[in-house]
Design a protein around this motif. Sequence first.
Motif, PDB file in Angstrom:
ATOM      1  N   MET A   1       0.987  -1.254  -0.397  1.00  0.00           N
ATOM      2  CA  MET A   1       0.097  -0.549  -0.118  1.00  0.00           C
ATOM      3  C   MET A   1       1.138   0.943   0.218  1.00  0.00           C
ATOM      4  N   ILE A   2       1.875   1.458   1.028  1.00  0.00           N
ATOM      5  CA  ILE A   2       2.940   2.765   0.965  1.00  0.00           C
ATOM      6  C   ILE A   2       3.442   2.604  -0.722  1.00  0.00           C
ATOM      7  N   ALA A   3       3.629   1.510  -1.174  1.00  0.00           N
ATOM      8  CA  ALA A   3       4.686   1.784  -2.441  1.00  0.00           C
ATOM      9  C   ALA A   3       3.844   2.293  -3.430  1.00  0.00           C
ATOM     10  N   ARG A   4       2.796   1.725  -3.328  1.00  0.00           N
ATOM     11  CA  ARG A   4       1.411   2.215  -4.506  1.00  0.00           C
ATOM     12  C   ARG A   4       1.299   3.267  -4.271  1.00  0.00           C
ATOM     13  N   VAL A   5       1.056   4.032  -3.137  1.00  0.00           N
ATOM     14  CA  VAL A   5       0.259   4.988  -2.701  1.00  0.00           C
ATOM     15  C   VAL A   5       1.677   6.220  -3.081  1.00  0.00           C
ATOM     16  N   GLN A   6       3.193   5.846  -3.045  1.00  0.00           N
ATOM     17  CA  GLN A   6       4.735   6.636  -3.747  1.00  0.00           C
ATOM     18  C   GLN A   6       4.837   6.647  -5.295  1.00  0.00           C
ATOM     19  N   ALA A   7       4.116   5.287  -5.922  1.00  0.00           N
ATOM     20  CA  ALA A   7       4.446   5.620  -7.024  1.00  0.00           C
ATOM     21  C   ALA A   7       3.695   6.602  -7.472  1.00  0.00           C
ATOM     22  N   HIS A   8       1.592   6.372  -7.164  1.00  0.00           N
ATOM     23  CA  HIS A   8       0.984   6.950  -7.730  1.00  0.00           C
ATOM     24  C   HIS A   8       1.201   8.929  -7.694  1.00  0.00           C
ATOM     25  N   LEU A   9       2.058   9.018  -6.300  1.00  0.00           N
ATOM     26  CA  LEU A   9       2.650  10.464  -5.862  1.00  0.00           C
ATOM     27  C   LEU A   9       3.266  11.134  -7.030  1.00  0.00           C
ATOM     28  N   GLU A  10       4.146   9.888  -7.507  1.00  0.00           N
ATOM     29  CA  GLU A  10       5.253  10.050  -8.442  1.00  0.00           C
ATOM     30  C   GLU A  10       4.594  10.252 -10.122  1.00  0.00           C
ATOM     31  N   ALA A  11       3.178   9.803  -9.680  1.00  0.00           N
ATOM     32  CA  ALA A  11       3.052   9.936 -11.625  1.00  0.00           C
ATOM     33  C   ALA A  11       2.356  11.023 -11.486  1.00  0.00           C
ATOM     34  N   ILE A  12       1.689  11.399 -10.386  1.00  0.00           N
ATOM     35  CA  ILE A  12       0.759  12.476 -11.015  1.00  0.00           C
ATOM     36  C   ILE A  12       1.856  14.092 -10.864  1.00  0.00           C
ATOM     37  N   TYR A  13       2.964  13.680 -10.124  1.00  0.00           N
ATOM     38  CA  TYR A  13       4.142  15.079 -10.326  1.00  0.00           C
ATOM     39  C   TYR A  13       5.206  15.053 -11.052  1.00  0.00           C
ATOM     40  N   GLY A  14       5.198  13.626 -12.129  1.00  0.00           N
ATOM     41  CA  GLY A  14       6.001  13.776 -13.160  1.00  0.00           C
ATOM     42  C   GLY A  14       7.386  13.123 -12.275  1.00  0.00           C
ATOM     43  N   PHE A  15       7.963  12.879 -11.749  1.00  0.00           N
ATOM     44  CA  PHE A  15       8.956  12.480 -11.293  1.00  0.00           C
ATOM     45  C   PHE A  15       9.114  11.233 -10.215  1.00  0.00           C
ATOM     46  N   THR A  16      10.335  10.604 -10.486  1.00  0.00           N
ATOM     47  CA  THR A  16      10.976   9.667  -9.302  1.00  0.00           C
ATOM     48  C   THR A  16      11.639   9.882  -8.243  1.00  0.00           C
ATOM     49  N   CYS A  17      11.330   9.215  -6.898  1.00  0.00           N
ATOM     50  CA  CYS A  17      11.914   8.817  -5.841  1.00  0.00           C
ATOM     51  C   CYS A  17      12.957   7.498  -5.426  1.00  0.00           C
ATOM     52  N   GLU A  18      14.162   8.203  -5.157  1.00  0.00           N
ATOM     53  CA  GLU A  18      14.454   7.114  -5.442  1.00  0.00           C
ATOM     54  C   GLU A  18      14.388   6.116  -3.918  1.00  0.00           C
ATOM     55  N   ALA A  19      14.443   6.952  -2.558  1.00  0.00           N
ATOM     56  CA  ALA A  19      13.908   6.242  -1.737  1.00  0.00           C
ATOM     57  C   ALA A  19      12.425   6.480  -1.248  1.00  0.00           C
ATOM     58  N   ARG A  20      12.784   4.714  -1.045  1.00  0.00           N
ATOM     59  CA  ARG A  20      10.939   4.135  -0.715  1.00  0.00           C
ATOM     60  C   ARG A  20      10.805   4.512   0.449  1.00  0.00           C
ATOM     61  N   ALA A  21       9.832   4.711   0.551  1.00  0.00           N
ATOM     62  CA  ALA A  21       8.848   5.271   1.688  1.00  0.00           C
ATOM     63  C   ALA A  21       8.607   3.861   3.351  1.00  0.00           C
ATOM     64  N   GLU A  22       8.452   3.384   2.668  1.00  0.00           N
ATOM     65  CA  GLU A  22       8.711   1.284   3.408  1.00  0.00           C
ATOM     66  C   GLU A  22       9.829   0.860   3.537  1.00  0.00           C
ATOM     67  N   GLY A  23      11.160   2.025   3.667  1.00  0.00           N
ATOM     68  CA  GLY A  23      12.111   1.782   3.400  1.00  0.00           C
ATOM     69  C   GLY A  23      12.624   2.410   5.149  1.00  0.00           C
ATOM     70  N   PHE A  24      12.198   3.178   5.589  1.00  0.00           N
ATOM     71  CA  PHE A  24      12.235   4.139   6.186  1.00  0.00           C
ATOM     72  C   PHE A  24      11.446   3.987   7.289  1.00  0.00           C
ATOM     73  N   LEU A  25      10.065   2.984   7.187  1.00  0.00           N
ATOM     74  CA  LEU A  25       8.937   2.173   8.453  1.00  0.00           C
ATOM     75  C   LEU A  25      10.364   2.307   9.678  1.00  0.00           C
ATOM     76  N   VAL A  26       9.090   2.864  10.489  1.00  0.00           N
ATOM     77  CA  VAL A  26      10.302   2.391  12.142  1.00  0.00           C
ATOM     78  C   VAL A  26       8.744   1.870  13.176  1.00  0.00           C
ATOM     79  N   ASP A  27       9.195   1.286  13.941  1.00  0.00           N
ATOM     80  CA  ASP A  27       7.955   0.737  14.736  1.00  0.00           C
ATOM     81  C   ASP A  27       7.627   1.197  16.301  1.00  0.00           C
ATOM     82  N   PRO A  28       6.948   1.409  16.580  1.00  0.00           N
ATOM     83  CA  PRO A  28       6.551   1.703  17.987  1.00  0.00           C
ATOM     84  C   PRO A  28       7.905   2.482  18.785  1.00  0.00           C
ATOM     85  N   ASP A  29       8.590   1.636  19.282  1.00  0.00           N
ATOM     86  CA  ASP A  29       9.558   1.768  19.620  1.00  0.00           C
ATOM     87  C   ASP A  29      10.432   2.618  19.702  1.00  0.00           C
TER      88      ASP A  29
END
Length: 213
Positions: A1-29
């Motif tokens: 889901m996170i990857a899909r949302v980022q891909a849609h944002l990139e398509a809307i705004y016409g760029f590619t972001c090499e950093a992927r949001a799902e790779g920066f997720l952290v747990d509550p602790d």
Amino acid sequence: MIARVQAHLEAIYGFTCEARAEGFLVDPDAARLLGASGTLDEELLVREGDGEVELALYLAPALLSRLRPYEDAPLHSLLEGELNGFCQLAEGVSHFVYMVQTALHERTVSLLELEAQAEVDKFALCLLQRWGTGVEGWARELFGRLFERVSYRTRLTEAERWRYQEANRLSRNFCSRLMGHIAGRRLERLLSELRYAYRLGAEAKLRHFAQVS
């Protein structure tokens, strides 16, 4: 889901972001150790030093659990069943992508700018899932739900409440100016307007959003 949302944002705004949001997720602790408030379902954690920006994205386990049944479903079905949850996730991804873009272009960014852009991003993401027949009615319903029938957490500080209310006002003004393109189904004009505004920075973006049609 996170990857899909980022891909849609990139398509809307016409760029590619090499950093992927799902790779920066952290747990509550980890989020608490990094300074998260512990009271929000999504938070972007930012630390700047020595000319570098470090990011972490926190999305509450309960939020991700609510969205999990929709992982393999079309996003329009998610909007019918869990619009609020989708918007919270979209806001976190929006913050992450926008911070990465501003860092790449070595621009400063204010919290107000970040919040106002996220409101526009949520509108654009949800709107374009139902582009086509009936989009004008969906746009009016979405506009009302995102910008008019809103409430704010009672525990917000005065400064936080002002920032969220001002972000709502600015993004509402901008998105109201998009309604003509939506009614005329002028997709290329709509995307052009969104992309132009996205690439403005700081006060120029806020002034552009604030214009009243």
